[in-house]
Design an enzyme around this catalytic site. Structure first.
Site, PDB file in Angstrom:
ATOM      1  N   TYR A 151       3.096  10.473   0.806  1.00  0.00           N
ATOM      2  CA  TYR A 151       3.916   9.456   1.718  1.00  0.00           C
ATOM      3  C   TYR A 151       5.590   9.950   0.909  1.00  0.00           C
ATOM      4  CZ  TYR A 151       0.615   6.124   2.767  1.00  0.00           C
ATOM      5  OH  TYR A 151      -1.202   6.039   3.077  1.00  0.00           O
ATOM      6  N   ASP A 201       0.836  -0.883   0.329  1.00  0.00           N
ATOM      7  CA  ASP A 201       0.014   0.047   0.146  1.00  0.00           C
ATOM      8  C   ASP A 201       0.570   1.089   0.070  1.00  0.00           C
ATOM      9  OD1 ASP A 201      -2.657   1.207   0.893  1.00  0.00           O
ATOM     10  OD2 ASP A 201      -1.428   2.476   2.040  1.00  0.00           O
ATOM     11  N   LYS A 243      -2.462   6.040  -3.800  1.00  0.00           N
ATOM     12  CA  LYS A 243      -3.456   7.481  -3.711  1.00  0.00           C
ATOM     13  C   LYS A 243      -3.738   8.801  -4.425  1.00  0.00           C
ATOM     14  CE  LYS A 243      -3.566   5.612   0.974  1.00  0.00           C
ATOM     15  NZ  LYS A 243      -2.020   4.434   0.501  1.00  0.00           N
ATOM     16  N   HIS A 253      -7.642   9.553  -1.604  1.00  0.00           N
ATOM     17  CA  HIS A 253      -6.558   9.865   0.092  1.00  0.00           C
ATOM     18  C   HIS A 253      -8.000  10.194   0.723  1.00  0.00           C
ATOM     19  CE1 HIS A 253      -2.279   9.311   1.438  1.00  0.00           C
ATOM     20  NE2 HIS A 253      -3.458   8.636   2.589  1.00  0.00           N
TER      21      HIS A 253
END
Length: 351
Positions: free
Chosen positions: A86, A81, A115, A148
């Site tokens: 990130y 994931d 996302k 997201h």
């Protein structure tokens, strides 16, 4: 002009119908993902399979995430994931490419999620954002692409735009418009599935009434301090799987305060863990699996990586699940403070 727009609409409907037809035929054509672990597979409403257990990469430090993804694939993880925000998708991509080049795993044996970040909600920004993630991940397609968060930030190079008062600078883009962009990238084959993250029940209901392609999952914070039972049942009734993030209580979240409870240290959880001769983390992961949730715990150590995966040789009893349910106190560890003024902030209602 009217003829042109009509023709464009016909083409769009035709492409969507083709994608839906392919999705519904997945049951017959799709090759099952090979799992070195004994992780159960779950099926989306379109019959596309997803490993119920995967590796989360949120807060995985640059310089460490590539190695942990390589280790995860070696251990047998096949579900990874990811997310643009990130900031580590390039390293994840290096690890994926390395393991595919080594012949350890084939692309079709992996399930990769990314996302769409909040600054890219405008419909024309969805595809470029997805393509950037594909480039960083060294992939030609994703297995799953999620919105997201339901609220949008001001568009621009700053991924965390702020107002003078410290709150986030919001955009007025409606997530329904964003979803049209999501449907378009799925129609183009850039992702096999599309879904949402952090959506509440009212937002999901509104989306279902206005979409052409239904979301396959809602990825939400979920752990014993925030069981999300009502939202989980709501999604299940509509054929939408729940993916639980922060299943261990996100102990390393940057904004944690010393006085806040630590789920992994909960004495009642410790007692249950001793009963099964398991660690508290393993109990927390099993708790999600026994609720028919997909679960994506994160770690950056190989030992914990292996430990987290050793959850398929037992199941929690109904009475122990009921006991863990009583831990629920509405303890949200990811509240998205500073976005409350958005009309699409998801936590103003109970679920």
């Amino acid at each position: 002009m009217n003829v042109f727009y009509a023709w464009q609409s016909v083409r769009r409907i035709s492409r969507t119908a083709t994608v839906l037809s392919r999705s519904l035929s997945t049951c017959k054509k799709a090759k099952p993902i090979k799992m070195a672990l004994k992780s159960p597979m779950m099926k989306f409403y379109n019959c596309y399979e997803v490993p119920a257990f995967g590796l989360g990469t949120w807060k995985s430090e640059p310089g460490k995430v590539a190695q942990i993804v390589k280790d995860a694939i070696d251990v047998g993880y096949r579900h990874i994931d990811c997310a643009f925000i990130y900031g580590n998708e390039k390293e994840v991509g290096e690890a994926l490419k390395a393991k595919m080049d080594e012949g350890v795993v084939k692309r079709e044996e992996l399930f990769i999620t990314s996302k769409l970040w909040n600054t890219f909600h405008r419909q024309d920004l969805v595809e470029p954002s997805l393509k950037q993630s594909l480039k960083d991940l060294n992939l030609e397609y994703l297995d799953l692409y999620l919105i997201h968060w339901p609220m949008a930030y001001k568009e621009g190079d700053d991924l965390q735009p702020k107002n003078k008062d410290g709150t986030f600078a919001m955009s007025d883009v409606d997530y329904l418009d964003t979803w049209k962009g999501m449907e378009a990238v799925m129609c183009k084959g850039l992702t096999k599935n599309i879904g949402v993250s952090n959506f509440n029940s009212e937002q999901i209901e509104r989306l279902l009434k206005n979409c052409t392609i239904k979301p396959v999952t809602n990825q939400i914070e979920c752990h014993p301090y925030l069981t999300q039972k009502k939202l989980s049942n709501f999604c299940a009734e509509r054929g939408i799987l729940v993916t639980g993030y922060s299943p261990l209580g996100s102990p390393d979240r940057p904004w944690a305060k010393p006085e806040e409870p630590k789920l992994l240290d909960d004495p009642k959880l410790g007692e249950i863990a001793k009963k099964y001769n398991k660690t508290p983390a393993q109990i927390l992961i099993r708790y999600q699996l026994d609720r028919n949730h997909i679960v994506i715990p994160k770690t950056v150590t190989k030992a914990r990586l292996t430990e987290n995966s050793q959850v398929f040789d037992f199941k929690l009893s109904p009475s122990d699940i009921a006991c863990i349910d009583t831990f629920d106190c509405g303890g949200r560890f990811v509240p998205m403070t500073g976005t409350e003024k958005s009309p699409y902030f998801p936590f103003h209602i109970p679920f």
